[in-house]
Design an enzyme around this catalytic site. Sequence first.
Site, mmCIF file in Angstrom:
data_model
loop_
_atom_site.group_PDB
_atom_site.id
_atom_site.type_symbol
_atom_site.label_atom_id
_atom_site.label_comp_id
_atom_site.label_asym_id
_atom_site.label_seq_id
_atom_site.Cartn_x
_atom_site.Cartn_y
_atom_site.Cartn_z
ATOM 1 N N ASP A 1 1.285 -1.466 0.138
ATOM 2 C CA ASP A 1 -0.293 -0.360 0.410
ATOM 3 C C ASP A 1 0.989 0.945 -0.194
ATOM 4 O O ASP A 1 1.564 1.323 0.637
ATOM 5 C CB ASP A 1 -0.780 0.289 0.968
ATOM 6 C CG ASP A 1 -1.439 -0.764 0.996
ATOM 7 O OD1 ASP A 1 -1.626 -1.861 0.504
ATOM 8 O OD2 ASP A 1 -2.732 -1.112 2.188
ATOM 9 N N GLU B 1 -10.123 -1.652 4.085
ATOM 10 C CA GLU B 1 -8.818 -1.146 4.023
ATOM 11 C C GLU B 1 -8.458 0.316 3.744
ATOM 12 O O GLU B 1 -9.556 0.813 2.648
ATOM 13 C CB GLU B 1 -7.927 -2.745 3.631
ATOM 14 C CG GLU B 1 -7.983 -3.599 4.525
ATOM 15 C CD GLU B 1 -6.793 -3.838 4.013
ATOM 16 O OE1 GLU B 1 -6.308 -5.127 4.758
ATOM 17 O OE2 GLU B 1 -6.961 -3.989 2.090
#
Length: 615
Positions: free
Chosen positions: A156, A327
């Site tokens: 990420d 998320e």
Amino acid sequence: MKISIPKTMATLALPLAMSASITAAATDGGIKVEHLGTNNTLVRVEGDGRYLMLPVQESNDDATINVLVDGRLDRTINVRLAKAKTDYSVPFDLSPYKGHDIVLNIVTSQNRASVREAKEDACWSNITLTDTIDTTNREKYRPVYHHTPLYGWMNDPNGMFYKDGEWHLCYQWNPYGSKWQNLSWGHSVSRDLINWEHRPDAVLAPDGLGMIFSGSSAIDTSGSAGFGKDAVIAMYTSAAASQVQSLAWSHDNGETFTKYPGNPVLTLESEARDPNMFWDAERNIWVLTLAHALDHEMLIYTSPDMKEWTLQSRFGRGLGAQDGVWECPDLFELPVDGSDRKKWVLLCNINPGGPFGGSATQYFTGDFDGKTFTPDTDAEGNVPTKWLDYGKDNYATVSFSDAPDSRRTVIGWMSNWQYAAEVPTRQFRSANTLPREIELFTADDGQVYAASVPSPETEALRGKLTQNVGRAGIGKKPRSYALPSANDGVCEILLDIEAPKSKNVTMTLGNKEGEHVTLTYDVAANTLSFDRRESGITDFSQDFPAVTTTPVFGQNGHLELRLFIDRSSIEVFANGGRGVMTNLVFPTVPYSTLSLKSDGGNAKIKNLKIYSIGI
């Protein structure tokens, strides 16, 4: 993408060829290895050298390495130490410990019948000391113009912000292998969103609260957090036995961070992560969106100082795609159709549960009153599920805070959790998408949707114009055009098609080995599909061969495309970013031709331009 390396940064060659004798307690090149049992070994650093090179075999389980400095535990890292062979080596930086005694207390997980058998592991003979390491790219599929880590694993994007003319991109990084582990924040900086300077060290490293998971950064222009005016504040998830939220601040534009000694600042009784915060100037308060991962909802908090947080509302249970975990949220406001009308956008990344399997980015549009997000509904009163990218390889999309000119610039992780650790690279794993601008438009159904267009800086990538076609007919017989051969065929394609009388138009990117990617424009359905089942190497995962499809929101059979081809990816932007697909590809040789044909009626090329890319 061009990566420049600071002069103080040595470089890493992967794989490294090394050899040495195996002994029970050998000192070779300043390293002493002492085997204490079948699964426990001490490595003493007795010589000079900035880096201790640790041999890795990816198929192994992690070994736990406790780093002792003058007899005290300094940190613990996990490395897949080589047993039968060395796939590559990773550097452990010894420079912070100069003048101190360094011992690695290593616990391996491999079963051994005896100490004698344990001594034969390949790692013990291949640990070396060095002052200089070579990071020259050894990877066939490392992108030319997308951001990648210099080495190691990346997932990420984190803590992205703009300050003083520079774009700061942090990311989940494992510097000790090319699989998920040891998560810290890596850091790269750019002045143009294209050329990135890689910082050699993690700006946030694991500590007693755990690994450093995802989070966000923002500029505290008023000094409300108590760390000074214009400090860069990072908020992130500390992850060990539990997940809690922590703070850090920087006074040097993100080059270094100091962790808040009162961490954690936010705790829950259940799993929550990926805090994303912004300053609400209208209400003079900080707003935080936190992913309540397993409950499939986002939690919205407010705070005057980023330390004391008040839960204001919950959003999402039963809405949108509910598979997997939620998320990496992001909440921001944008104008609709470039007008004075505005809507709020809530990005919600999920894994699994994407439209074509695995991870993907969904979003909601709606209204926000400072405490509660209220989503838009369709004509039947339902909250529609919307996707920012219909490919398989755009996840964890979040935006840069404090971007200039009210821009909402985003970057995603260009992979999928289904196979990210299995793709055919080793020196590094994973790249970021191109930077993109989020814009809102109203479709024919009355719904507000998000378009995702390449950031204007990407036009600087264009090199030589290798094809420039004004108008040409497209029929049943394929019409072919050569792609650039320079730089492994990386290029940008601009294609404008009129097909009001066609059933579908097929565009094929192919190479001399017969490998190909097929894009099919279904005129009646107003969709574009991307078939990578014969794109090259696909057998590393059963989930990789796939066909993805996006709506294109076109009219009267008109399709306008921008395609960005890199060594291992293709990004497709249709009709001004109203339809987007990002997909990895691994051709054994570069794609060399673009061919087009039309079924069920003729079509026309209105414009075709192909630019080489080389930076």
